[in-house]
Design a protein around this motif. Structure first.
Motif, PDB file in Angstrom:
ATOM      1  N   VAL A 135      -2.650   6.989  -1.222  1.00  0.00           N
ATOM      2  CA  VAL A 135      -1.890   8.240  -1.168  1.00  0.00           C
ATOM      3  C   VAL A 135      -0.729   8.143  -2.148  1.00  0.00           C
ATOM      4  CG1 VAL A 135      -0.474   9.730   0.282  1.00  0.00           C
ATOM      5  CG2 VAL A 135      -2.518   8.632   1.232  1.00  0.00           C
ATOM      6  N   PHE A 189       2.847  12.724  -0.050  1.00  0.00           N
ATOM      7  CA  PHE A 189       2.550  13.323   1.249  1.00  0.00           C
ATOM      8  C   PHE A 189       3.569  14.437   1.477  1.00  0.00           C
ATOM      9  CE2 PHE A 189       2.450  12.771   6.101  1.00  0.00           C
ATOM     10  CZ  PHE A 189       1.392  13.665   6.216  1.00  0.00           C
ATOM     11  N   LEU A 215      -6.432   5.209   1.405  1.00  0.00           N
ATOM     12  CA  LEU A 215      -7.230   6.349   1.858  1.00  0.00           C
ATOM     13  C   LEU A 215      -8.442   5.837   2.640  1.00  0.00           C
ATOM     14  CD1 LEU A 215      -7.258   9.468   1.537  1.00  0.00           C
ATOM     15  CD2 LEU A 215      -8.907   9.123  -0.322  1.00  0.00           C
ATOM     16  N   MET A 223      -6.329  17.969   0.547  1.00  0.00           N
ATOM     17  CA  MET A 223      -6.149  16.762  -0.265  1.00  0.00           C
ATOM     18  C   MET A 223      -6.511  17.094  -1.709  1.00  0.00           C
ATOM     19  SD  MET A 223      -7.489  13.462   1.921  1.00  0.00           S
ATOM     20  CE  MET A 223      -9.203  13.935   1.768  1.00  0.00           C
ATOM     21  N   ASN A 231      -3.042  13.384  -3.354  1.00  0.00           N
ATOM     22  CA  ASN A 231      -1.879  14.087  -2.806  1.00  0.00           C
ATOM     23  C   ASN A 231      -2.314  14.830  -1.550  1.00  0.00           C
ATOM     24  OD1 ASN A 231      -0.266  13.250  -4.957  1.00  0.00           O
ATOM     25  ND2 ASN A 231      -0.820  15.029  -6.197  1.00  0.00           N
ATOM     26  N   ILE A 232      -1.638  14.579  -0.443  1.00  0.00           N
ATOM     27  CA  ILE A 232      -1.977  15.221   0.827  1.00  0.00           C
ATOM     28  C   ILE A 232      -0.923  16.281   1.141  1.00  0.00           C
ATOM     29  CG2 ILE A 232      -2.270  14.886   3.308  1.00  0.00           C
ATOM     30  CD1 ILE A 232      -3.297  12.123   2.763  1.00  0.00           C
TER      31      ILE A 232
END
Length: 587
Positions: free
Chosen positions: A23, A26, A51, A82, A92-93
């Protein structure tokens, strides 16, 4: 040629295939009631997190659970997504965390098998009505109620949430919950029997009397949790665990005390022989012997013998006896005999007795009386050293001790305050008594000790104590003065190196515990002494402030707690340091 190109491309991409996907960012959006950092903490995901399959479902589940604890049971995560980087190694979440509206507690339907308890607790839980249904807050209310019940004779009380009814009220457009709560107080428990296990030599009554629990006394969890500290003060056992309580087949409440005995008889000694320096002298024995029997025949009685030979002409002998709980009352009887031969100057003998009242487990008060005689050593030449004198001393002492363990405390305080009044009669030698000599002298002694123990972190404790002694009177002889220096006062200096009618010392230690009663430590000691001037006896004023520092270790061994330290005085080089050692006094 085509196959070679395929292999070449495979070699180029192989290292990237080995790297885990992580990640990179977030992001939290749509949250109105809780901060981003709080939600990120719930999700347990951040930059660098690997991930894995189902990571979004895990994040949603964790956040939804924590929101439910706060009273938000209807969150929405629609739009959560995502986005991968070009090389697919980073993601990128974006978490769309709409908390929804809170659920309010509308009614608390509270029932109990005890109507009196129901009436006492009902106002407490009714206070929650109309507030957001916060599970953590509800658990705090229940735990507080259980604690009160445990301390009021109901250790087996149980709260049960029988059901929770959730619904939506379209009138005011709010979510509500009705809570159905049931209390079963269990039986009203009393301590009717006390059983002791693990005591091979110590008699049961020695343990039981220290608990100060009367047969039929109502159960109290607070008092039960205090019992290990009381038993640890006996210093007969390894650290004692919290006692267990159960109801036997005859419906009697039984308190079970489990102990493991430790060595209570200590011997500490070192003997040496100093050969003669020339033909006109003889050799002599020097050394220290300490014998302590602290649990005679398992009765709690104690006897101690201490002998110290400093040099050819100086030595000390001390005998002590303790009779605990005299005639079954919380009274300790102490009897002491002490004799000191100081060089070729005098011999001093003291016989004393004291009665200590154990007011509570933390507070005690004592009265004592002692008779002392000082006899100057005869010499061929008529040189004055000290008067031949007798004195009668009475005194009182107040002590407060909240330490969790007397041998290796990690918390608590020790405060002791003593006042002594002595009536001293000078009997001779007649050749040194003039018309101006006071033959009846009143002396007063003021003594105080304060020790503090504070646990900084796991296994790390700060220990600090400050001590003061002051002697007041028209004049003082050497045999009257306080002594400073050595293992138990000011490390880095010889035993009893300094004399004064006013002394002070403090000890600061940083302790790192290796086991329950074994610790290494760094220390910094300070000391002060004052010997007031006496023009009539050609004594000039002596006053000095002193410092000692070093390191050491206290080791719990089969024969007791052994203390060893290396100390330097102010201005000393490493080669001039002193080693102090001995069994910690447990009498």
């Amino acid at each position: 040629m085509i196959h070679r190109i395929k292999y070449f491309l495979l070699l180029l991409t192989y290292p990237f295939l080995l790297l885990p996907q992580v990640v990179d960012n977030f992001e939290i959006t749509s949250n109105n009631n809780f901060k981003d950092n709080e939600i990120i903490g719930w999700a347990q995901v951040g930059k660098g997190t690997r991930l894995y399959k189902g990571i979004l479902d895990t994040i949603k589940s964790r956040v939804a659970f924590n929101l439910s604890l706060k009273g938000y049971f209807n969150p929405s995560f629609d739009g959560t997504s995502m986005e991968f980087s070009e090389d697919s190694q980073k993601v990128n979440i974006k978490l769309v965390a709409y908390e929804g509206t809170p659920t309010f507690l509308n009614k608390v339907i509270f029932t109990s098998n005890d109507s009196l308890r129901l009436q006492s607790f009902l106002p407490v839980f009714n206070f929650l009505q109309g507030q957001v249904f916060n599970k953590n807050e509800l658990e705090e209310y229940i735990n507080d109620a259980l604690t009160k019940l445990e301390n009021d004779g109901h250790p087996f009380a149980v709260f049960t949430i029988t059901s929770v009814y959730f619904y939506y009220d379209s009138t005011d457009e709010n979510n509500y919950a009705d809570l159905y709560l049931k209390l079963n107080t269990g039986i009203n428990s009393k301590i009717e029997k006390i059983e002791v296990k693990g005591n091979e030599s110590t008699r049961d009554y020695v343990v039981i009397r220290e608990l100060r629990i009367e047969p039929g006394e109502q159960y109290s969890q607070v008092k039960i949790e205090e019992l290990p500290r009381r038993l640890n003060r006996l210093r007969f056992f390894e650290p004692v665990a919290t006692p267990q309580f159960y109801v036997d087949s005859d419906d009697n409440g039984v308190l079970l005390i489990t102990v493991k005995e430790r060595q209570t008889n200590n011997f500490d000694g070192i003997i040496g022989y100093v050969p003669p320096a020339n033909e006109n002298e003889s050799g002599f024995i020097t050394g220290i012997v300490d014998v302590s029997l602290r649990n005679l025949f398992g009765t709690g009685r104690a006897v101690a013998v201490r002998w110290r030979k400093f040099d050819r002409n100086s030595q000390e002998l001390e005998l002590r006896y303790l009779e605990p709980w005299l005639f079954g009352f919380p009274l300790n009887l102490n009897v002491d005999f002490f004799q000191r031969q100081q060089d070729t100057i005098f011999v001093q003998r003291t016989i004393s007795g004291g009665l200590e009242y154990l007011a509570t487990e933390d507070v005690s008060a004592a009265v004592f009386v002692s008779s002392e005689s000082t006899i100057p050593t005869l010499s061929e030449e008529p040189v004055f050293t000290v008067f031949n004198s007798t004195s009668l001393t009475t005194g009182v002492n107040l002590k407060i001790d909240t330490r969790d363990d007397p041998l290796a405390p990690t918390s608590g305080i020790l405060f002791s305050n003593t006042y002594k009044f002595s009536r001293k009669n000078i009997n001779g030698p007649s050749k040194f008594i003039t018309l101006d000599t006071e033959t009846e002298v009143n002396l007063q002694r003021f003594e105080a000790t304060l020790a503090l123990f504070y646990k900084l972190f796991s296994r790390q404790v700060i220990a600090f104590d400050i001590n003061g002694r002051e002697l007041r009177g028209p004049f003082f002889e050497e045999s009257d003065l306080y002594r400073l220096g050595g293992t138990n006062t000011l490390r880095g200096y010889r035993e009893d190196q300094f004399l004064g009618n006013r002394i002070y010392w403090s000890n600061l230690e940083y302790r790192f515990f290796l086991s329950r009663r074994t610790f290494a430590f760094l220390f910094f000691d300070t000391g002060y002494f004052l010997r007031s001037a006496d023009e009539e006896r050609n004594i000039i004023e002596q006053e000095e402030f002193l410092i000692g520092y070093g390191l050491g270790i206290n080791l719990e061994t089969a024969i007791g707690v052994l203390g060893v330290s290396f100390a330097l005085a102010k201005g000393d080089s490493f080669s001039e340091g002193l080693i102090h050692f001995g069994i910690i006094n447990e009498f």
